[in-house]
Design a protein around this motif. Structure first.
Motif, short mmCIF file in Angstrom:
data_model
loop_
_atom_site.label_atom_id
_atom_site.label_comp_id
_atom_site.label_asym_id
_atom_site.label_seq_id
_atom_site.Cartn_x
_atom_site.Cartn_y
_atom_site.Cartn_z
N GLY A 1 0.79 -1.23 0.00
CA GLY A 1 0.00 0.00 0.00
C GLY A 1 0.81 1.27 0.00
N ASP B 1 -5.99 4.97 -2.96
CA ASP B 1 -6.03 3.50 -2.92
C ASP B 1 -6.80 2.91 -4.09
OD1 ASP B 1 -4.56 3.45 -0.56
OD2 ASP B 1 -6.35 3.58 0.70
N PRO C 1 -3.98 -2.01 -1.47
CA PRO C 1 -4.19 -2.20 -0.03
C PRO C 1 -4.11 -0.86 0.71
CG PRO C 1 -2.49 -3.68 -0.89
CD PRO C 1 -2.77 -2.67 -1.95
N PRO D 1 -9.50 -2.41 1.30
CA PRO D 1 -8.68 -2.04 0.14
C PRO D 1 -9.45 -1.12 -0.80
CG PRO D 1 -9.53 -4.25 -0.13
CD PRO D 1 -9.92 -3.82 1.26
#
Length: 323
Positions: free
Chosen positions: A190, A232, A282, A290
């Motif tokens: 992430g 994200d 993530p 997510p």
């Protein structure tokens, strides 16, 4: 003797306040510190010069005297006098030990045995009797720590690391070389461009029992040929043939964790975006949440047709015209 412009060395204006001077000093000291530049003699000399400059302009008493000297020196130059004829003796503070200096020769002779000292001849001549024991400090004192520095925490360090979008998705590791040691650094899933990873205790060494500094890694995620990123969420374009657009069907959508199938309703226009929940990046702070993948379908028109295919499209066109 050559005049040293301490303000120029630190990169600050002559009217800079103490806070700005300290900030400039810390930035330069971190850049040229011997621990950051092992074996670099030029960086070591620059580090000494920076510390000498801060020793003067960072101290109110020394700065006041230095400013008076600077004003006199500039006035001497402005009036067209030969710089070599400037009367330095009126500014001499006295050699270490409080002996008044009557200069009549080479300052190197006057301060014989001082090779390797932290301070220049200019400093020791002008400030030799000021600031207690400061003129007697050597480069070793500064690099290894004087009595007052023996519990000083090490400085934090920074480094930059580029990673791919796939590495940012799955998480990755990097092996760095620091002072002859190999450091294995874990980058969590992430990571975004601009995010930082702290490696505790991997900055510059400390003095005495104080902790060492930390190493901060600045992360840059390289562009990807298929996916764009919005925090994200990911975006991508997906080709869809004319028949699927008209009749509906299935298309394959790429993700960073393998292809998935997307159901296309009949009569879907080119440019329509579908949201595939949970197929984005993530979230390090919320692992169970997510991001999404936003897939935009684009109708792919065939560039070449067989004679039979062309007949079918012409027949379809005629049927549509009759409606």
């Amino acid at each position: 003797m050559k005049y040293k412009d301490y303000y120029k060395i630190l990169g600050v204006d002559r009217d800079a306040n103490g806070k700005d001077i300290k900030r400039a000093y810390r930035r330069l000291a971190r850049q040229f510190h011997p621990d950051v530049n092992p074996g670099d003699k030029r960086a070591e000399e620059k580090f000494k010069e920076i510390n000498e400059a801060y020793e003067v302009v960072g101290d109110p008493d020394k700065r006041a005297k230095y400013d008076q000297l600077g004003a006199s020196w500039q006035q001497w130059q402005r009036t067209g006098h030969d710089p070599s004829q400037f009367d330095w003796s009126q500014w001499f503070s006295g050699a270490p030990g409080g002996v008044h200096v009557e200069w009549g020769g080479d300052l190197g002779d006057l301060f014989s045995g001082a090779k390797g000292d932290l301070f220049s001849d200019f400093f020791r001549a002008i400030f030799g009797g000021m600031g207690g024991s400061a003129p007697h400090r050597t480069a070793e004192d500064l690099f290894r720590g004087t009595t007052s520095q023996r519990t000083r925490r090490g400085q934090d360090m920074e480094a930059s690391i580029d990673i791919s979008l796939e590495e940012a998705f799955h998480g990755t590791t990097r092996t760095l070389e620091r002072d002859g040691r190999r450091i294995r650094v874990k980058i969590p899933p992430g990571a975004r461009s601009g995010s930082r990873v702290k490696v505790a205790g991997r900055g510059t060494p400390s003095y005495g029992t104080a902790p060492p500094g930390d190493l901060h890694l600045n992360i840059t995620v390289n562009p990807h040929p298929i996916f764009g990123r919005e925090k994200d969420n990911l975006r991508c374009d997906v080709d869809m043939d004319v028949c699927t657009a008209v009749l509906g069907g299935q298309v394959r959508v790429p993700t960073l964790n393998g292809d998935v199938s997307l159901k296309i309703p009949a009569g879907t226009s080119s440019g329509k975006t579908f949201r595939l929940r949970g197929k984005g990046m993530p979230n390090p702070r919320k692992p169970k949440q997510p991001g999404d993948l936003l897939a935009t379908v684009q109708i792919k028109v065939p560039k070449s047709l067989s004679s039979h295919e062309r007949e079918l499209f012409e027949e379809l066109a005629q049927l549509l015209e009759r409606k």
